[in-house]
Write an enzyme that holds these catalytic residues in place. Structure first.
Site, PDB file in Angstrom:
ATOM      1  N   GLU A 135      25.466  -8.673 -37.162  1.00 31.41           N
ATOM      2  CA  GLU A 135      24.234  -9.063 -36.483  1.00 31.41           C
ATOM      3  C   GLU A 135      22.996  -8.853 -37.359  1.00 31.41           C
ATOM      4  O   GLU A 135      22.967  -8.036 -38.262  1.00 31.41           O
ATOM      5  CB  GLU A 135      24.077  -8.252 -35.192  1.00 31.41           C
ATOM      6  CG  GLU A 135      25.167  -8.508 -34.165  1.00 31.41           C
ATOM      7  CD  GLU A 135      24.874  -7.818 -32.849  1.00 31.41           C
ATOM      8  OE1 GLU A 135      24.410  -8.507 -31.925  1.00 31.41           O
ATOM      9  OE2 GLU A 135      25.096  -6.607 -32.747  1.00 31.41           O
ATOM     10  N   ASP A 194      15.936  -5.103 -29.725  1.00 28.46           N
ATOM     11  CA  ASP A 194      15.748  -5.642 -31.078  1.00 28.46           C
ATOM     12  C   ASP A 194      14.261  -5.810 -31.404  1.00 28.46           C
ATOM     13  O   ASP A 194      13.534  -6.514 -30.698  1.00 28.46           O
ATOM     14  CB  ASP A 194      16.434  -7.000 -31.214  1.00 28.46           C
ATOM     15  CG  ASP A 194      17.938  -6.916 -31.083  1.00 28.46           C
ATOM     16  OD1 ASP A 194      18.457  -5.848 -30.695  1.00 28.46           O
ATOM     17  OD2 ASP A 194      18.613  -7.922 -31.364  1.00 28.46           O
TER      18      ASP A 194
END
EC number: 2.4.1.10
Length: 415
Positions: A287, A46
């Site tokens: 998410e 990420d």
């Protein structure tokens, strides 16, 4: 703090049935097996570009800065070797979440990233895992609030403050020594660990709404209630065609995009609000939600997996989006289905954790690319950046760029 009266927008099963995998206008280009890696020492996944509360990507004194979830590549650790003593990169990669740390990188060019190291020293974080969030540049003195997720034990939205210091040769971070917990799931609006051992509560993304000047935050959650207790009503179904009424075990999917509002712009006290989007009966994960503000509209993007879709629904790993004229909705699924950018079916796991920037650029990381039939190559590095065009409730992929290309939109000179 404030009273808010709105109903979440439902991402329905009928909407999700419109997902069209491999549509060329919403499919990420195939990544070559010979992709470069940023580092032979660490995995990254990420990616969190430094930005301001308006969402603009910021450079500081000419330096671009990104934060990443990071874990060491344990090439010499016997725990990650096979029976012949060879490094098992797949086992190492799949183990990374339990040892995730937030690190930072810097660059003059928006690519060719230089590793800066950890943001928080060992022992500062109150939990064993540092999961994703958002770094915000607060002012021209270099102060940064890193909003992130404290995980294990529990899951808590938190922030930690530090400062960026630059020279002609490098970037360093100072501070980041005191983590402040902000809020956790309440069990009334958002599902808790006690209600569901597989609950999701993470990924804070703060922003200032230009219409009212208040500080808000998006985050990933699940709709409150014991696991499996959610009913799939006609509202969650939508207008499904004949033969698509069977929902299977869809009662276990209860993802949502959460919202909170701060007492003031300091971001120290927060009030949890109802979700903006719910995906009950559709998907269990929404998410890294984040906004792009364009043409007077609120473009809300989130990422999700093929495997988290409910029974009798499917969609590629990638970006899903919704658009509204108001913060609190109602929202319309982008491209009718919600799908904005997905992996090609020939390489279904090539990229994930996409982040859409206000200039239309989309960054992501490489997970795995097929290689020699049934084998594959693990990434743990930045993927090629692509560009999407937003037109009303439609989107189009229009360009692609180099690996890890994340240029700033605005440079701040420190005082």
């Amino acid at each position: 703090m404030s009273d808010y009266n709105y109903k979440p927008t439902l991402w329905t099963r009928a909407d999700a049935l419109k997902v069209h995998e491999d549509d060329p206008t919403t499919t990420q280009p195939v990544i070559d097996i010979a992709f470069p890696v940023m580092s032979e020492e660490v995995f990254i996944w990420d990616t969190m570009p430094l930005r301001d509360f308006d969402g603009e990507i910021i450079s500081v004194n000419g330096w671009c800065i990104i934060f990443t979830l990071t874990a060491d590549r344990n090439t010499d650790n016997p725990q990650f070797q096979d029976e012949n003593g060879n490094y098992d990169i797949t086992r190492d990669w799949e183990d990374r979440h339990g040892r995730a740390r937030i690190c930072y990188w810097y660059s003059r060019t928006g690519k060719d990233w230089i590793f800066g190291g950890r943001v928080m020293a060992e022992g500062v974080a109150p939990t064993t895992r540092e999961w994703a969030g958002t770094p915000i540049l607060l002012n021209d003195r270099g102060d940064i609030d890193l909003y992130y997720t404290c995980v294990t034990p529990g899951a808590t939205i938190a922030k930690v403050r530090g400062k960026i210091v630059t020279s002609d040769q490098s970037v360093s971070l100072e501070g980041f020594q005191q983590v402040t917990s902000l809020f956790s799931a309440d069990g009334t609006i958002y599902q808790t660990e006690e209600q569901n051992a597989f609950w999701n509560f993470r990924d804070p993304s703060p922003f200032i709404d230009r219409n009212d000047g208040k500080l808000y935050m998006l985050f990933e959650g699940n709709v409150a209630g014991p696991r499996g207790s959610h009913e799939i009503t006609q509202a969650e179904m939508g207008n499904v065609p004949p033969g698509y009424e069977d929902v299977g075990g869809a009662k276990y999917q209860a993802g949502c995009v959460g919202l909170a509002v701060a007492k003031d712009l300091s971001g120290s006290e927060w009030q949890i609000l109802p979700p903006l989007i719910t995906a009950v009966g559709v998907n269990d994960q929404t998410e890294r939600p984040h906004f792009v503000f364009q043409d007077g509209k609120y473009y809300l993007f989130t990422i999700s997996h093929k495997y988290t879709f409910a029974d009798n629904l499917t969609g590629p790993d990638g970006v899903y989006g919704f658009v509204s004229d108001k913060l609190t909705g109602p929202y319309t699924p982008m491209n009718s289905s919600g799908l904005v950018l997905g992996n090609p079916s020939s390489q279904p796991f090539q990229t994930y954790s996409h982040y859409v920037m206000p200039n239309g650029l989309v960054t992501s990381f490489i997970d795995s690319v097929p290689w020699k039939g049934k084998d594959y190559r693990i990434g743990g590095t930045e993927a090629p950046t692509v560009k999407i065009l937003l037109k009303g409730d439609r989107s189009f992929i229009v360009d692609s760029f180099d690996y890890g290309y994340i240029p700033a939109m605005k440079d701040i000179t420190l005082k």
